[in-house]
Design a protein around this motif. Sequence first.
Motif, mmCIF file in Angstrom:
data_model
loop_
_atom_site.group_PDB
_atom_site.id
_atom_site.type_symbol
_atom_site.label_atom_id
_atom_site.label_comp_id
_atom_site.label_asym_id
_atom_site.label_seq_id
_atom_site.Cartn_x
_atom_site.Cartn_y
_atom_site.Cartn_z
ATOM 1 N N LYS A 111 54.733 25.961 29.425
ATOM 2 C CA LYS A 111 53.315 25.718 29.656
ATOM 3 C C LYS A 111 52.647 27.047 29.966
ATOM 4 C CE LYS A 111 51.826 22.327 32.031
ATOM 5 N NZ LYS A 111 51.521 21.429 33.178
ATOM 6 N N ARG A 112 51.407 27.181 29.581
ATOM 7 C CA ARG A 112 50.659 28.410 29.852
ATOM 8 C C ARG A 112 49.365 28.035 30.580
ATOM 9 N NH1 ARG A 112 52.874 32.704 27.062
ATOM 10 N NH2 ARG A 112 54.425 32.088 25.486
ATOM 11 N N VAL A 113 49.157 28.686 31.718
ATOM 12 C CA VAL A 113 47.996 28.398 32.557
ATOM 13 C C VAL A 113 47.333 29.716 32.945
ATOM 14 C CG1 VAL A 113 47.198 27.378 34.718
ATOM 15 C CG2 VAL A 113 49.105 26.337 33.489
ATOM 16 N N THR A 114 46.033 29.803 32.775
ATOM 17 C CA THR A 114 45.272 30.980 33.209
ATOM 18 C C THR A 114 44.607 30.667 34.538
ATOM 19 O OG1 THR A 114 44.874 31.689 30.932
ATOM 20 C CG2 THR A 114 43.414 32.580 32.637
ATOM 21 N N ILE A 115 44.846 31.532 35.525
ATOM 22 C CA ILE A 115 44.307 31.299 36.865
ATOM 23 C C ILE A 115 43.516 32.533 37.308
ATOM 24 C CG2 ILE A 115 44.851 30.797 39.277
ATOM 25 C CD1 ILE A 115 47.409 29.468 38.337
ATOM 26 N N PRO A 116 42.203 32.395 37.464
ATOM 27 C CA PRO A 116 41.400 33.533 37.925
ATOM 28 C C PRO A 116 41.555 33.744 39.433
ATOM 29 C CG PRO A 116 40.014 31.619 37.558
ATOM 30 C CD PRO A 116 41.383 31.216 37.129
ATOM 31 N N LEU A 117 41.684 35.006 39.827
ATOM 32 C CA LEU A 117 41.749 35.378 41.238
ATOM 33 C C LEU A 117 40.608 36.337 41.537
ATOM 34 C CD1 LEU A 117 45.584 35.988 41.779
ATOM 35 C CD2 LEU A 117 44.284 33.871 42.084
ATOM 36 N N ALA A 118 39.806 36.005 42.520
ATOM 37 C CA ALA A 118 38.592 36.777 42.807
ATOM 38 C C ALA A 118 38.903 38.232 43.166
ATOM 39 C CB ALA A 118 37.807 36.100 43.935
ATOM 40 N N LYS A 119 40.026 38.459 43.841
ATOM 41 C CA LYS A 119 40.343 39.802 44.319
ATOM 42 C C LYS A 119 41.208 40.617 43.348
ATOM 43 C CE LYS A 119 40.388 38.119 49.095
ATOM 44 N NZ LYS A 119 41.256 37.907 50.291
ATOM 45 N N LEU A 120 41.593 40.008 42.253
ATOM 46 C CA LEU A 120 42.475 40.711 41.316
ATOM 47 C C LEU A 120 41.707 41.818 40.604
ATOM 48 C CD1 LEU A 120 45.476 40.343 40.271
ATOM 49 C CD2 LEU A 120 44.434 39.333 38.221
ATOM 50 N N PRO A 121 42.215 43.066 40.621
ATOM 51 C CA PRO A 121 41.501 44.165 39.956
ATOM 52 C C PRO A 121 41.557 44.026 38.438
ATOM 53 C CG PRO A 121 43.620 44.917 40.773
ATOM 54 C CD PRO A 121 43.434 43.531 41.296
ATOM 55 N N ARG A 122 40.626 44.702 37.799
ATOM 56 C CA ARG A 122 40.556 44.659 36.334
ATOM 57 C C ARG A 122 41.878 45.110 35.694
ATOM 58 N NH1 ARG A 122 35.969 45.378 32.995
ATOM 59 N NH2 ARG A 122 34.779 45.926 34.861
ATOM 60 N N ALA A 123 42.546 46.090 36.330
ATOM 61 C CA ALA A 123 43.782 46.639 35.749
ATOM 62 C C ALA A 123 44.899 45.596 35.675
ATOM 63 C CB ALA A 123 44.241 47.847 36.567
ATOM 64 N N ALA A 124 44.847 44.569 36.525
ATOM 65 C CA ALA A 124 45.895 43.542 36.535
ATOM 66 C C ALA A 124 45.504 42.303 35.733
ATOM 67 C CB ALA A 124 46.217 43.155 37.969
ATOM 68 N N HIS A 125 44.363 42.343 35.078
ATOM 69 C CA HIS A 125 43.920 41.200 34.274
ATOM 70 C C HIS A 125 44.954 40.888 33.184
ATOM 71 C CE1 HIS A 125 41.130 38.445 32.308
ATOM 72 N NE2 HIS A 125 41.392 39.053 31.160
ATOM 73 N N GLY A 126 45.343 39.632 33.079
ATOM 74 C CA GLY A 126 46.317 39.221 32.067
ATOM 75 C C GLY A 126 47.759 39.331 32.524
ATOM 76 N N TYR A 127 47.983 39.625 33.800
ATOM 77 C CA TYR A 127 49.354 39.734 34.324
ATOM 78 C C TYR A 127 50.038 38.372 34.217
ATOM 79 C CZ TYR A 127 53.098 41.459 37.355
ATOM 80 O OH TYR A 127 54.318 41.875 37.850
ATOM 81 N N ARG A 128 51.275 38.359 33.683
ATOM 82 C CA ARG A 128 51.963 37.098 33.386
ATOM 83 C C ARG A 128 53.176 36.899 34.300
ATOM 84 N NH1 ARG A 128 53.898 38.428 28.605
ATOM 85 N NH2 ARG A 128 52.986 40.477 28.848
ATOM 86 N N ILE A 129 53.175 35.766 35.001
ATOM 87 C CA ILE A 129 54.287 35.383 35.873
ATOM 88 C C ILE A 129 54.960 34.145 35.295
ATOM 89 C CG2 ILE A 129 54.979 34.691 38.194
ATOM 90 C CD1 ILE A 129 52.424 35.984 39.252
ATOM 91 N N ALA A 130 56.242 34.260 34.964
ATOM 92 C CA ALA A 130 57.009 33.090 34.512
ATOM 93 C C ALA A 130 57.519 32.354 35.741
ATOM 94 C CB ALA A 130 58.175 33.520 33.638
ATOM 95 N N VAL A 131 57.017 31.148 35.953
ATOM 96 C CA VAL A 131 57.361 30.351 37.136
ATOM 97 C C VAL A 131 58.389 29.295 36.740
ATOM 98 C CG1 VAL A 131 56.478 28.895 38.993
ATOM 99 C CG2 VAL A 131 55.024 30.690 38.005
ATOM 100 N N VAL A 132 59.544 29.343 37.417
ATOM 101 C CA VAL A 132 60.590 28.352 37.147
ATOM 102 C C VAL A 132 61.119 27.849 38.492
ATOM 103 C CG1 VAL A 132 62.389 30.130 36.964
ATOM 104 C CG2 VAL A 132 62.766 27.875 35.943
ATOM 105 N N SER A 133 61.337 26.550 38.565
ATOM 106 C CA SER A 133 61.808 25.944 39.809
ATOM 107 C C SER A 133 62.760 24.809 39.490
ATOM 108 C CB SER A 133 60.604 25.418 40.612
ATOM 109 O OG SER A 133 61.019 24.852 41.844
ATOM 110 N N ASP A 134 63.497 24.373 40.512
ATOM 111 C CA ASP A 134 64.308 23.156 40.416
ATOM 112 C C ASP A 134 65.237 23.154 39.204
ATOM 113 O OD1 ASP A 134 63.018 21.457 42.691
ATOM 114 O OD2 ASP A 134 61.331 22.266 41.548
ATOM 115 N N ILE A 135 65.989 24.223 39.062
ATOM 116 C CA ILE A 135 66.971 24.320 37.976
ATOM 117 C C ILE A 135 68.142 23.380 38.246
ATOM 118 C CG2 ILE A 135 68.580 25.886 36.820
ATOM 119 C CD1 ILE A 135 66.539 28.141 37.336
ATOM 120 N N HIS A 136 68.537 23.268 39.488
ATOM 121 C CA HIS A 136 69.548 22.298 39.944
ATOM 122 C C HIS A 136 70.873 22.399 39.196
ATOM 123 C CE1 HIS A 136 67.313 20.091 42.961
ATOM 124 N NE2 HIS A 136 66.258 20.076 42.161
#
Length: 429
Positions: free
Chosen positions: A192-217
């Motif tokens: 899944k791909r989700v774009t989340i705006p952060l008010a304090k995020l600087p322009r240089a970090a725009h588009g930073y991608r975090i792969a979130v994985v949980s509950d591999i079990h």
Amino acid sequence: MIVGAIAVAAGLVALVHWYLWRRLVRDTTVRGSRARRWLTVLLVALPVTSFAAFGTERAGANFTLQKVFAWPGMLWLTVLLYVTLGLFVGELVRPLLRRWLERRAAGTAVVVEADREAAVAALAQKVVAGGGSVPAEEVPEPSAPASASDDAGAVSRRLFVARTVAVGATAVAAGTVGYGAYGVLGRAPKVKRVTIPLAKLPRAAHGYRIAVVSDIHLGPILGRHHTERIVATINRTNPDLVAVVGDLVDGTVEHLAPAAEPLRRLRSRDGSFFVTGNHEYFSGADAWVEHVRELGLHPLQNERVEIAGFDLAGVNDLNGEDEGEGPDFDRALGDRDTSRASVLMAHQPVVIHDAVKHGVDLQLSGHTHGGQVWPGSLIAKLANPTVAGLERYGDTQLYVTRGAGAWGPPVRVGAESDITVVELASRQA
């Protein structure tokens, strides 16, 4: 209290299995038949394997023994759920089907009686025309006594209805569980791909991608192949950072180190980070924290690191409180530059209120599995502020992934497993 809860659970399980025995065995088989004996044995053995699966895992028994009980024991739990639901629906269908059969039988009886009367009338005409004699083979068979015929028909109809409902409920349950198991065992988690705006995020970090994985079990059922698929899926997204948000394992390092080994191959620009989930504390959390460190992941135990453009923090799971290692938000988030954006890794969504108090911009969580199997989502909503997806709490946003694995039965129904690529957006961009 624990003993009482176990007793109540055992009583409920016994009651459900008694109901299944009545509908699937007693109502569909003949007293004393071999089918009834074997089906009864099966309905006793299956719940025993389920209890044994949980017991051997919690006791840290021989890993091969855990696997022997885990497969039938865990799968039976979901089959049990959907067979029971199917039979409940069948209780509504049963009287309608029986009434239809009774009407059909009544109509057939009228036709047969009319045919017999017509045959008697025709025979009478032959008697008159033939001078009083008629071949014996042409004499109509006498009707069976009404009461005996009716009783036999009623028994036959009840048996037909019982078997129809039982087969229908079992087939629907088997199909549902089979499809749900394929979603976990037969294919990689959905990206899944989700774009989340952060008010304090600087322009240089725009588009930073975090792969979130949980509950591999990882455990007696989900092993090395499961990990390899997850790692390959994450690497294909080419993330800047990987966030492993707890519940990696259901077992000890001794048993599951080979299954976790492929995590060493995770690739991202700024590395992979890990926080504990509640299941790590059932499996030896300290040992797992050290082991994931050896695999190249960076555990965040109530601490934070500075990433280009934001602070990444992580807190221990709530279950760590029993070991004096619970979440410490002051330690993880205190004394930081609040003008910087902050992203918090926390396994359980329920800590969102602490995140709000500490000015977190985005919390990444798992734990819920999205409910894993319907109607589990309804129960998950009672215990979690957000079951899956993105929601806002004050100035803090919470994203909850449904997880990449499954706890207990390797089955998901109505809650596909996922790995989410969160793309951070700067409002200055």
